[in-house]
Every structure is written in structure tokens, then in C-alpha cells.
Design a protein around this motif. Structure first.
Motif, short mmCIF file in Angstrom:
data_model
loop_
_atom_site.label_atom_id
_atom_site.label_comp_id
_atom_site.label_asym_id
_atom_site.label_seq_id
_atom_site.Cartn_x
_atom_site.Cartn_y
_atom_site.Cartn_z
N ARG A 67 43.00 -42.73 -5.26
CA ARG A 67 42.26 -42.33 -3.98
C ARG A 67 40.85 -42.03 -4.64
NH1 ARG A 67 44.25 -40.74 0.67
NH2 ARG A 67 43.15 -38.90 0.87
N ALA A 68 39.93 -42.63 -4.22
CA ALA A 68 38.52 -42.54 -4.60
C ALA A 68 37.79 -41.99 -3.53
CB ALA A 68 37.82 -43.99 -5.33
N GLY A 69 37.08 -41.00 -3.74
CA GLY A 69 36.11 -40.45 -2.47
C GLY A 69 34.50 -41.03 -2.85
N GLU A 80 30.13 -42.05 10.09
CA GLU A 80 31.31 -41.66 9.48
C GLU A 80 31.70 -42.66 8.14
OE1 GLU A 80 32.69 -42.03 13.65
OE2 GLU A 80 30.95 -42.07 12.82
N GLU A 81 30.84 -43.68 8.14
CA GLU A 81 30.86 -44.35 6.81
C GLU A 81 30.23 -43.52 5.69
OE1 GLU A 81 29.13 -48.57 5.05
OE2 GLU A 81 28.46 -47.54 6.89
N ARG A 82 29.56 -42.65 5.91
CA ARG A 82 29.06 -41.62 4.66
C ARG A 82 30.05 -41.02 3.89
NH1 ARG A 82 23.23 -39.82 6.29
NH2 ARG A 82 22.66 -41.29 7.76
N PHE A 83 31.36 -40.59 4.51
CA PHE A 83 32.31 -39.97 3.82
C PHE A 83 33.72 -40.99 3.60
CE2 PHE A 83 29.79 -37.42 6.62
CZ PHE A 83 28.93 -36.75 5.64
N ARG A 84 33.81 -41.52 2.69
CA ARG A 84 34.98 -42.66 2.64
C ARG A 84 35.77 -42.23 1.59
NH1 ARG A 84 32.19 -48.27 2.59
NH2 ARG A 84 34.09 -48.85 3.85
N THR A 124 26.10 -33.46 1.73
CA THR A 124 26.76 -33.28 0.58
C THR A 124 27.88 -32.10 0.39
OG1 THR A 124 24.59 -34.09 -0.46
CG2 THR A 124 26.17 -32.77 -2.11
N ALA A 125 27.73 -31.33 0.98
CA ALA A 125 28.75 -30.24 1.12
C ALA A 125 29.78 -30.53 1.67
CB ALA A 125 27.92 -28.79 1.81
N LEU A 126 29.59 -31.16 2.74
CA LEU A 126 30.68 -31.88 3.85
C LEU A 126 31.53 -32.53 2.90
CD1 LEU A 126 30.49 -32.74 7.28
CD2 LEU A 126 32.00 -33.98 5.67
N SER A 127 30.99 -33.77 2.15
CA SER A 127 31.60 -34.44 1.26
C SER A 127 32.62 -33.66 0.24
CB SER A 127 30.80 -35.45 0.53
OG SER A 127 29.91 -34.86 -0.46
N PHE A 131 36.50 -34.17 0.39
CA PHE A 131 37.42 -34.76 -0.84
C PHE A 131 38.35 -33.80 -1.35
CE2 PHE A 131 33.46 -37.58 -1.16
CZ PHE A 131 33.98 -38.40 -0.48
N LEU A 132 37.94 -32.63 -1.34
CA LEU A 132 38.80 -31.63 -1.96
C LEU A 132 40.32 -31.29 -1.22
CD1 LEU A 132 39.42 -29.47 -4.25
CD2 LEU A 132 38.13 -27.80 -2.78
#
Length: 424
Positions: A67-69, A80-84, A124-127, A131-132
């Protein structure tokens, strides 16, 4: 917080502009528990090719069962595409959850006398949080602008740093020479971290070597002499590659078009060689991942009768890559351009590069606050091309051009990634 409230919040943060520097993002992440320190990160900087290189790597990880974030900015089709994770966007429910959490922290920071985080810092913080929580196996992290002072440059120990193709862009922020820009991009190199670089011009390579030496890092460059192009067509490309460590890739197939994409794929292969110890990835999975890579808006064929191609190149180096593709494939066909650009880009040089092959140019204004008007763009194009017409919007212009085009004509929509959502 519902979806509308989340979108209003993030859009309102645009008033804080773009701020180069790490103090604010570090404070925001500290209050969020520093999620970035608990992730395996591959960090990439560069002028062109960042997204394509990470798309190749993401395809390989996906086909290998990982799984790659990916944090993608700007998004082309929806927010929403910014965070995949792999090819799946963040859900609206998750987006609202994390946005509300960050909004509270941002308000606390303001109450404590600090600056409100910018849009890019919040995203950036949201990503990292997203992902975590989703327990991704790797984060493929792309800088927004530059590198040294970019908000993504808070990762202390990435498992690899990639430097993609470097050219002249964002000069008002990064410097007026290619070497100054390279130094800003190389600012993401961390102590002892392996560095993989595109084979740029020698002066750029020297900047990267010096920074890597200063940080006690091993640096690997793409072996340009080890690339052998096997085939190029409108259906895709294939090549063989001997990597810098002597590993031989017999026949690699990629769907992304343009000779520069072969170089980006070679960069992804060199990065994979460097981080291979962290993951179990077979040769078959590598080849399969590259062959199935998806990256929209990069010399993408949208229709075939007549042929309609879209490319998001938005700086001179990107324009040169597009020109190279057109010269290799369409020297005997009539080319019609539909161009739109952002006002803060070096669009005049892009026009000089691209228009010699055009039979006719239409100008439109992209749906972006930074867009240059179709009138102003047309005035600039007329310095270099005699047949130019202004239109207001892409949709109507494209329909008109398609109706007038002959079967063998090629329509090229180019100048900005901002066209992607309009084309959807």
C-alpha cells in the motif's frame, strides 16, 4: 464538520498564500504528534517528472501487494485526489475527520500568537495523519515547490531521496540560475540518506554531488548510456536498461508517452534498486507495475478521430519534451494547438518552443485564479505565429476545433495542468 464545511475551511486558507519555511509546519505537526516520523518515506524534488516517477513507483508497489500513499498537489479531477493510497482517493468522511482535527490545532496556534498554517501546510499534515492511520507501507512524497524550505521537508530520515529533472521554473522563489534552483531542490537530502538522481546537465549534477557529499550520502545517477529504446508508438513505449549497479532490465513496457517518460521510468528503477532491501518485489511485479502505470494529463490521448492529445507541460523544459514527442510522431500532419497558461509561468518561452510546429493556435483561459486571459496570451502568441484566434472556454473551443478538423489533423491541448478537470 461536513464536506462543505471542510472545503470552505481549506479554501479560506488560500488567503494565507504560499510561505516558504518550516517553522509553522513543524509546530503544526508537533501538536499532531509528529506522524511523519513514523512513516517510511521516499521524498522527491525536481522541476519536471516528479509525478510520473512516483506514479511508476506506485504502480510497482501496487502490483507487489503493498500500500503506497501519495500526496499529489495540485489535484487534477477532484480535491480528494490529493490524498491517495494506491489508486484510491481519500473518502469524504476521512477528509472531514482529519480536516476538523487540523482546524482545531490551527486555531490553537493562532490563539498562541503564531501564524495560521497555509493551505499546503495543512494538506501536508493531513496526508501524514491519513497515511499513518491507514498503515501504508510507503509514502511517496512530492515537494510542492523547491525543496529546502518546502513544507514536505520535515521528514528527518527518508528511506530514499529522489531528484528528478531540474529546469527553470519558480525563479522568483528559487533563484535565477539552474545551479541555484538545483541547490534548493537538493535541500531535501538528509544525513546518510541514499540519493537517486536524474542525469541532469553537468553543473546540476555537481550541485547534487556536493550536497550529497556534505550530508555523507551515496548518490546514484540514472545511467543514460544504459538506456536503449526498443519501440515508440502512440500505444506506449518499450526500452531496455542497464542500471548503475549493472542490473539488466531486458524489455520494459510503459504506457506513458514521450522519450522523457523512459528517463523517468529509469529513475524509478534506480530508486527501486536502492530501497529494495525494505520490500520484497520481484522482477515480474516490477515490469507489471510499470506496464500498468496510470498518470493522467501527461501526453494523454483523449480521442482518436480526430486525434486529441492533452499535455500538462507548464514550463519550458516540459514544452521541449512535448515538442520532442510531436516531432517524433507528427512531422507530416497538421497540428492545431489549444493553449492556456497561468500568468506566473514563463509562457513566452513555451510559446517560442512549441508554435513553430503549429498550423493554427487557439487561446483560452484555464479555470484557475492565476490564469492568463485568452486575449493576453493571444497577443503574445502573435509575436511568433500568424494564425491565432481567441476563445473564452476550453469546452466550446474544443468542440469547434473538432468539427472543423480534418481526419488526419492532430489537436493538442497544452500549457497547464488546470485543464484536466475541465476535460473530465
Amino acid at each position: 464538520m461536513n464536506y462543505e464545511e471542510a472545503m470552505n475551511f481549506i479554501q479560506n486558507t488560500s488567503k494565507f498564500g504560499s510561505v516558504l519555511g518550516l517553522d509553522n509546519i513543524k509546530e503544526l505537526l508537533e501538536r499532531l504528534g509528529n506522524p511523519q516520523d513514523q512513516l517510511k518515506v521516499v521524498h522527491i524534488a525536481g522541476t519536471n517528472g516528479k509525478g510520473s516517477t512516483l506514479a511508476f513507483l506506485a504502480g510497482i508497489f501496487r502490483e507487489s501487494g503493498y500500500r503506497a500513499g501519495r500526496y499529489v498537489s495540485p489535484a487534477s479531477f477532484c480535491y480528494e485526489e490529493r490524498f491517495r493510497i494506491n489508486e484510491e482517493n481519500i473518502s469524504k468522511e476521512d477528509l472531514c475527520f482529519y480536516m476538523e482535527k487540523i482546524k482545531k490545532i490551527s486555531e490553537e496556534m493562532v490563539r498562541d500568537g503564531m501564524s495560521h498554517p497555509t493551505m499546503f501546510e495543512i494538506e501536508t499534515a493531513l496526508s501524514f495523519l491519513y497515511f499513518l492511520d491507514k498503515k501504508v507501507d510507503v509514502v511517496l512524497l512530492e515537494t510542492g515547490m523547491g525543496g529546502r524550505l518546502d513544507a514536505t521537508n520535515v521528514v528527518k530520515k527518508p528511506i530514499a531521496v529522489i531528484i528528478a529533472s531540474i529546469g527553470m521554473d519558480h525563479m522568483q522563489f528559487l533563484g535565477d540560475t539552474i545551479e541555484k534552483i538545483a541547490a534548493e531542490k537538493a535541500g531535501i537530502i538528509k544525513e546518510g540518506c541514499p540519493v537517486i538522481s536524474y542525469n541532469n546537465q553537468e553543473s546540476v549534477n555537481e550541485v547534487i554531488k556536493e550536497k550529497a557529499k556534505e550530508m555523507h550520502c551515496k548518490v546514484t545517477f540514472v545511467n543514460s548510456e544504459g538506456i536503449r529504446v526498443l519501440s515508440e508508438s502512440l500505444n506506449g513505449e518499450s526500452f531496455s536498461y542497464r542500471s548503475s549497479d549493472g542490473r539488466w532490465y531486458e524489455k520494459i513496457e510503459i504506457p506513458l508517452l514521450g522519450r522523457h517518460q523512459i528517463n523517468n521510468a529509469a529513475l524509478a528503477l534506480e530508486a527501486l534498486n536502492t530501497i529494495r532491501n525494505y520490500y520484497c518485489i520481484s522482477e515480474f511485479q516490477t515490469e507489471d507495475g510499470l506496464r500498468k502505470t496510470i498518470w493522467r494529463g501527461r501526453i494523454e490521448i483523449l480521442e482518436k478521430d480526430p486525434l486529441v492529445i492533452c499535455d500538462g507541460a507548464h514550463n519550458p523544459d516540459g514544452a521541449k519534451s512535448l515538442l520532442n514527442f510531436l516531432q517524433n510522431n507528427f512531422t507530416n500532419r497538421r497540428l492545431i494547438y489549444i493553449m492556456g497558461v497561468l500568468s506566473d509561468k514563463d509562457y513566452e518561452q513555451m510559446i517560442q518552443i512549441l508554435t513553430p510546429m503549429a498550423a493554427k493556435v487557439y487561446t483560452v483561459a484555464p479555470d484557475n485564479a492565476r490564469a492568463l486571459s485568452s486575449k493576453d496570451l493571444a497577443e503574445c502568441v502573435r509575436k511568433y505565429h500568424h494564425d491565432v484566434e481567441e476563445r473564452q472556454r476550453l469546452k466550446e473551443c474544443l468542440e469547434e476545433v473538432k468539427q472543423q478538423a480534418d481526419k488526419e489533423d492532430v489537436i493538442i491541448i497544452c500549457g497547464t495542468l488546470s485543464f484536466q478537470n475541465e476535460l473530465k
